[in-house]
Enzyme design. Structure first.
Site, mmCIF file in Angstrom:
data_model
loop_
_atom_site.group_PDB
_atom_site.id
_atom_site.type_symbol
_atom_site.label_atom_id
_atom_site.label_comp_id
_atom_site.label_asym_id
_atom_site.label_seq_id
_atom_site.Cartn_x
_atom_site.Cartn_y
_atom_site.Cartn_z
ATOM 1 C CD GLN A 118 -2.563 1.364 2.329
ATOM 2 O OE1 GLN A 118 -3.830 0.595 2.564
ATOM 3 N NE2 GLN A 118 -2.234 2.070 3.533
ATOM 4 C CD GLU A 178 -2.918 7.794 2.472
ATOM 5 O OE1 GLU A 178 -1.096 7.327 2.765
ATOM 6 O OE2 GLU A 178 -3.602 7.847 3.519
ATOM 7 C CD GLU A 226 1.256 1.294 8.857
ATOM 8 O OE1 GLU A 226 2.517 2.009 8.347
ATOM 9 O OE2 GLU A 226 0.270 1.536 8.727
ATOM 10 C CE LYS A 252 -4.247 4.533 10.246
ATOM 11 N NZ LYS A 252 -4.957 3.648 9.440
ATOM 12 C CB SER A 254 -6.377 6.876 3.233
ATOM 13 O OG SER A 254 -7.594 6.235 3.195
HETATM 14 C C1 2PG Z 1 -2.491 3.324 6.486
HETATM 15 C C2 2PG Z 1 -3.551 4.264 6.320
HETATM 16 C C3 2PG Z 1 -3.208 5.572 5.849
HETATM 17 P P1 2PG Z 1 -6.611 3.997 6.014
HETATM 18 O O1 2PG Z 1 -3.003 1.959 6.184
HETATM 19 O O2 2PG Z 1 -2.061 3.714 7.234
HETATM 20 O O3 2PG Z 1 -2.083 5.476 4.574
HETATM 21 O O4 2PG Z 1 -4.999 4.333 5.641
HETATM 22 O O5 2PG Z 1 -6.653 5.310 6.249
HETATM 23 O O6 2PG Z 1 -7.027 3.502 4.799
HETATM 24 O O7 2PG Z 1 -6.631 2.823 6.690
HETATM 25 MG MG MG Z 2 -1.651 1.122 7.449
#
Ligand code: 2PG
Ligand code: MG
Length: 429
Positions: free
Chosen positions: A164, A207, A287, A339, A369
């Site tokens: 990703q 992103e 990650e 997050k 994202s």
């Molecule tokens: C992630 C996030 C940010 P998403 O996987 O770390 O890159 O993506 O917000 O789609 O979970």
């Molecule tokens: Mg992630």
């Protein structure tokens, strides 16, 4: 004089993908008021708090958030009226209790987070203090090292490749501003490298990074390393690479399906591949290298690579204390991605960064994202003292609002840039 909450208002707005999200305005009796806008993920972990959506197919394909907006105005607002806006913990605990479910599925984590953030910002306005300073409390704030998306794949680029995020980590610079200058040069050099390799680029991914249909997942690592060099920086020394494998999203029937590479791997195969790539490229952070419920696999991955790289849990932990405690006990990772909307209140978000520090783990504060122009999370990253921040790339204004806010904070304060010190345990010399 206590800063009392007078009234909350909420609105359905749009995020950077054009999907509805929640905005909340908090007004205090002092007259101060402030807005906060809630982000939204695409590669969401199974254990995240609930993002309440209307499910009414006649509006925004069922993704409207009118119910969450109504929950703010009819339930959460009246319940926090009269509370002290400067007492974030009491406020957040009231919000959590009002919902009453583990996943915040009754009122919606999107509704709850909007309230938590809007009240915090209104309090900082009333106190005449920068938001980061109000949030920091007893912590030691700093300008974080950004982990910047250069190439995107997976769910953020229509599955062009499976991995990703390929991220540049500009740790070897004296200031945040110098680090930003470097990543902008690398983002541009990556465009040139990708074109020179014969790929077509017609725009940026969710992103703001490039989302090319390259021949293999590994090829992006080659391109990124070459871009760092072409931009004039020393890979590994000034700028390292981070990967967000986001592997839960291509794990099916017990196998990681790397369609681009024509390979299907089990967990030991994934660990081997990641180890080889860490040997070949300046990879400093990995990650979600394995899927969100493979605790044994994670412990094996951390045992194999945890002395050389940050083994970072996003979907694994989902900013959830129970999962983080399990990870600490089982040594499943040496770092946690944090997050706000995975858990739903500021108090719980800080609990995760504080606990990581106490346990000797690293923490990375992250955007989603799906973002908005609200830069709240940039202040949060500074306040947490985590020293790392994942804002996406250096294009698209929902990303730049975070970079620009951090540039402003650096210019107006004496806060230090976290720099290479964050990674001292991995970088020798
Ligand atoms: C992630 C996030 C940010 P998403 O996987 O770390 O890159 O993506 O917000 O789609 O979970
Ligand atoms: Mg992630």
């Amino acid at each position: 004089m206590p800063l009392t909450v007078r009234r909350l208002r909420a609105l359905e707005i749009l995020d950077s993908r054009g999907r509805p999200t929640v905005a909340v305005e908090a007004e205090l009796t002092s007259g101060a008021s402030a807005w906060a806008q809630v982000p939204s993920g695409a590669s969401t972990g199974r254990h995240e708090a609930c993002e309440l959506r209307d499910g009414d197919p006649s509006r925004y394909g069922g993704e409207g958030v009118r119910q969450a907006v109504e929950n703010v105005e009819r339930i959460l607002g009246p319940a926090v009226e009269g509370m002290d806006a400067a007492d974030q913990q009491a406020l957040d605990e009231r919000l959590i209790a009002l919902d009453g479910t583990a996943a915040k599925s009754r009122l919606g984590a999107n509704a709850i987070l909007g309230v938590s953030c809007a009240v915090a910002r209104a309090a900082s306005v009333a106190l005449g203090m920068p938001l980061w300073q109000h949030l920091a409390g007893h912590r030691e704030p700093c300008l974080p090292v950004p982990m910047v998306n250069i190439f995107s794949g997976g769910l953020h680029a229509d599955r062009s490749i499976e991995f990703q995020d390929y991220l540049a980590i500009p740790h070897g610079f004296p200031t945040f501003a110098a680090a930003v200058e470097a990543v902008v040069a690398i983002h541009r050099a990556a465009f040139r490298q990708t074109k020179a390799a014969g790929y077509r680029l017609t725009g940026v991914a969710d992103e703001g990074g490039w989302g090319p249909h390259v021949a293999s997942n590994e090829h992006c690592l080659e391109l990124l390393t070459a871009a760092i060099e072409q931009a004039g920086y020393r890979p590994g020394e000034q700028v390292s690479i981070g990967l967000d494998v986001a592997s839960s999203h291509f794990f099916e029937d017990g196998l990681y399906r790397l369609k681009t590479d024509g390979r299907m791997l089990d967990a030991p195969g994934m660990i081997e591949t990641l180890a080889e790539w860490t040997d070949r490229y300046p990879v400093l952070s990995i990650e979600d290298g394995l899927h969100q419920d493979d605790w044994d696999g994670w412990a094996a991955l951390a045992a194999r690579l945890g002395r050389r790289a940050q083994i970072l849990g996003d979907d694994l932990f989902t900013t959830n204390m129970e999962r983080l405690e399990r990870g600490i006990r089982s040594r499943a990772a040496n770092a946690v991605l944090v997050k706000m909307n995975q858990i739903g209140t500021l108090t719980e978000t800080f609990r995760a960064t504080d606990r990581a520090r106490e346990a000797g783990m690293l923490a990375v504060v992250s955007t989603r994202s799906g973002e908005t122009e609200d830069a709240f999370v940039a202040d949060l990253a500074v306040a947490s003292g985590a020293g790392q921040f994942k804002p996406g790339s250096v294009t698209r204004s929902e990303r730049l609002s975070k970079f620009n806010r951090l540039l402003e904070i650096e210019a107006r304060s004496d806060l230090p840039y976290a720099g290479s010190a964050v990674f001292r345990r991995f970088i020798s010399g």
